[in-house]
Design a protein around this motif. Structure first.
Motif, PDB file in Angstrom:
ATOM      1  N   ALA A 154       0.841  -1.209   0.000  1.00  0.00           N
ATOM      2  CA  ALA A 154       0.000   0.000   0.000  1.00  0.00           C
ATOM      3  C   ALA A 154       0.871   1.252   0.000  1.00  0.00           C
ATOM      4  O   ALA A 154       0.807   2.067   0.926  1.00  0.00           O
ATOM      5  N   GLY A 155       1.682   1.403  -1.041  1.00  0.00           N
ATOM      6  CA  GLY A 155       2.580   2.544  -1.127  1.00  0.00           C
ATOM      7  C   GLY A 155       1.849   3.838  -1.451  1.00  0.00           C
ATOM      8  O   GLY A 155       0.850   3.845  -2.166  1.00  0.00           O
ATOM      9  N   LYS A 156       2.357   4.920  -0.909  1.00  0.00           N
ATOM     10  CA  LYS A 156       1.867   6.266  -1.255  1.00  0.00           C
ATOM     11  C   LYS A 156       3.065   7.203  -1.207  1.00  0.00           C
ATOM     12  O   LYS A 156       3.894   7.137  -0.299  1.00  0.00           O
ATOM     13  N   PHE A 157       3.159   8.067  -2.190  1.00  0.00           N
ATOM     14  CA  PHE A 157       4.338   8.892  -2.382  1.00  0.00           C
ATOM     15  C   PHE A 157       4.123  10.319  -1.890  1.00  0.00           C
ATOM     16  O   PHE A 157       3.017  10.856  -1.966  1.00  0.00           O
ATOM     17  N   ILE A 158       5.200  10.941  -1.430  1.00  0.00           N
ATOM     18  CA  ILE A 158       5.266  12.391  -1.348  1.00  0.00           C
ATOM     19  C   ILE A 158       5.575  12.855  -2.772  1.00  0.00           C
ATOM     20  O   ILE A 158       6.602  12.492  -3.340  1.00  0.00           O
ATOM     21  N   ILE A 171      -4.753   6.750  -4.408  1.00  0.00           N
ATOM     22  CA  ILE A 171      -4.017   5.791  -3.575  1.00  0.00           C
ATOM     23  C   ILE A 171      -3.437   6.440  -2.328  1.00  0.00           C
ATOM     24  O   ILE A 171      -2.806   5.766  -1.511  1.00  0.00           O
ATOM     25  N   GLY A 172      -3.637   7.749  -2.171  1.00  0.00           N
ATOM     26  CA  GLY A 172      -3.231   8.414  -0.933  1.00  0.00           C
ATOM     27  C   GLY A 172      -1.936   9.180  -0.996  1.00  0.00           C
ATOM     28  O   GLY A 172      -1.371   9.524   0.059  1.00  0.00           O
ATOM     29  N   CYS A 173      -1.424   9.471  -2.188  1.00  0.00           N
ATOM     30  CA  CYS A 173      -0.192  10.255  -2.292  1.00  0.00           C
ATOM     31  C   CYS A 173      -0.402  11.656  -1.718  1.00  0.00           C
ATOM     32  O   CYS A 173      -1.518  12.184  -1.712  1.00  0.00           O
ATOM     33  N   VAL A 174       0.680  12.238  -1.243  1.00  0.00           N
ATOM     34  CA  VAL A 174       0.628  13.539  -0.573  1.00  0.00           C
ATOM     35  C   VAL A 174       1.269  14.588  -1.467  1.00  0.00           C
ATOM     36  O   VAL A 174       2.484  14.591  -1.651  1.00  0.00           O
ATOM     37  N   PRO A 175       0.474  15.484  -2.070  1.00  0.00           N
ATOM     38  CA  PRO A 175       1.049  16.519  -2.937  1.00  0.00           C
ATOM     39  C   PRO A 175       1.696  17.628  -2.119  1.00  0.00           C
ATOM     40  O   PRO A 175       1.164  18.057  -1.091  1.00  0.00           O
ATOM     41  N   VAL A 176       2.860  18.078  -2.579  1.00  0.00           N
ATOM     42  CA  VAL A 176       3.624  19.100  -1.862  1.00  0.00           C
ATOM     43  C   VAL A 176       4.024  20.198  -2.831  1.00  0.00           C
ATOM     44  O   VAL A 176       4.537  19.925  -3.916  1.00  0.00           O
ATOM     45  N   ALA A 227      12.991  14.309   4.487  1.00  0.00           N
ATOM     46  CA  ALA A 227      12.988  12.921   4.959  1.00  0.00           C
ATOM     47  C   ALA A 227      13.202  12.859   6.468  1.00  0.00           C
ATOM     48  O   ALA A 227      12.561  12.066   7.168  1.00  0.00           O
ATOM     49  N   GLY A 228      14.097  13.699   6.974  1.00  0.00           N
ATOM     50  CA  GLY A 228      14.348  13.728   8.413  1.00  0.00           C
ATOM     51  C   GLY A 228      13.164  14.246   9.195  1.00  0.00           C
ATOM     52  O   GLY A 228      12.865  13.758  10.294  1.00  0.00           O
ATOM     53  N   GLN A 283       2.645   2.378   3.313  1.00  0.00           N
ATOM     54  CA  GLN A 283       4.058   2.709   3.331  1.00  0.00           C
ATOM     55  C   GLN A 283       4.242   4.065   2.638  1.00  0.00           C
ATOM     56  O   GLN A 283       3.939   4.199   1.449  1.00  0.00           O
ATOM     57  N   LEU A 284       4.712   5.051   3.382  1.00  0.00           N
ATOM     58  CA  LEU A 284       4.901   6.389   2.842  1.00  0.00           C
ATOM     59  C   LEU A 284       6.292   6.477   2.222  1.00  0.00           C
ATOM     60  O   LEU A 284       7.298   6.199   2.878  1.00  0.00           O
ATOM     61  N   ILE A 285       6.350   6.863   0.941  1.00  0.00           N
ATOM     62  CA  ILE A 285       7.605   6.875   0.188  1.00  0.00           C
ATOM     63  C   ILE A 285       8.022   8.306  -0.092  1.00  0.00           C
ATOM     64  O   ILE A 285       7.230   9.094  -0.643  1.00  0.00           O
ATOM     65  N   ILE A 286       9.243   8.645   0.290  1.00  0.00           N
ATOM     66  CA  ILE A 286       9.782   9.964  -0.016  1.00  0.00           C
ATOM     67  C   ILE A 286      11.111   9.782  -0.749  1.00  0.00           C
ATOM     68  O   ILE A 286      11.896   8.894  -0.408  1.00  0.00           O
TER      69      ILE A 286
END
Length: 245
Positions: A94-98, A116-121, A168-169, A146-149
């Motif tokens: 269940a990946g989702k990207f920044i 799918i829940g990606c986070v737009p920045v 990321a930090g 799983q949040l992917i950056i």
């Protein structure tokens, strides 16, 4: 033109890949609109299609090494081309990207990314972008996955050295979750831009977990060292010397 036959094969591959994206996007749209699972199945189907067609159309095989995470973790990855997105997302549940906010408006990709829940920045001012990213992640914390950056914030060509960004930090500190670093050599075969695809074995490797609880500076130093060392190793395995660029 060097390798004209391979260039032609690459062109055909790229064209059919985007056609397949459109067809799958339309076919799965009713399910995706009513269910996030439908959107994930659509995206994973596209990932499998790209890997399969790349192998026989342009001779580009792909492999995922290490242990893809199954639970809720932060994945901090090296980003070289569209292919590492496909390999990472296709190997986890269940990946989702920044992701860059402008991708929201990309046909098919943007709509499915949001489903799918990606986070737009918005990557304008760094401090504002980090604050917005943290708030968006916090609002979506109830969604498992799983949040992917991409720790360098952009695609980086093989051999180029680009500093790791603090986002990321910030997420590692905010989420309080373990982090799984991911290295890759895909850029050796599939460039950031252009049509040509080189035959070979493209790899994404999930590295050992960095446990939650480190201070931000220690985490960032360890993340960069481990991802860069592993990516350099994979690129050398592919016949590319990152130190020669």
């Amino acid at each position: 033109m060097k390798h004209p036959v391979q260039w032609l094969r690459s062109l055909i591959f790229v064209v059919q890949m985007y056609l397949a994206m459109g067809v799958l996007g339309i076919v799965f749209l009713p399910w995706a609109l009513v269910s996030r699972r439908g959107a994930r199945v659509a995206c994973k189907s596209f990932c499998r299609w790209v890997r399969w067609t790349a192998a026989w159309m342009v001779g580009l095989r792909s492999e995922v090494r290490g242990t893809p995470p199954r639970g809720e973790v932060l994945i901090a990855a090296k980003h070289q081309s569209f292919l590492d997105i496909i390999l990472i997302f296709g190997s986890i549940p269940a990946g989702k990207f920044i992701m860059k906010r402008e991708l929201m408006w990309a046909p098919v990709i943007g709509q499915y990314a949001l489903r799918i829940g990606c986070v737009p920045v918005d990557r304008g001012k760094r401090s504002a972008a980090i604050r917005q990213m943290s708030e968006d992640v916090a609002r979506g914390a109830q969604e498992p996955g799983q949040l992917i950056i991409y720790a360098q914030g952009t695609r980086v060509a093989p051999g180029r050295k680009v500093p790791y960004k603090v986002g990321a930090g910030v997420l590692y500190d905010q989420l309080g979750q373990d982090c799984v670093p991911a290295a890759t050599n895909v850029g050796v075969f599939w460039p950031r831009r252009g049509i040509y695809r080189k035959p070979g074995l493209a790899v994404v490797e999930f590295l050992p977990v960095i446990p939650a609880g480190l201070d931000k500076d220690s985490f960032m130093a360890r993340l960069e060292r481990e991802v860069e060392d592993a990516s350099d190793r994979l690129m050398r395995e592919a016949g590319f010397d990152p130190g020669a660029v």
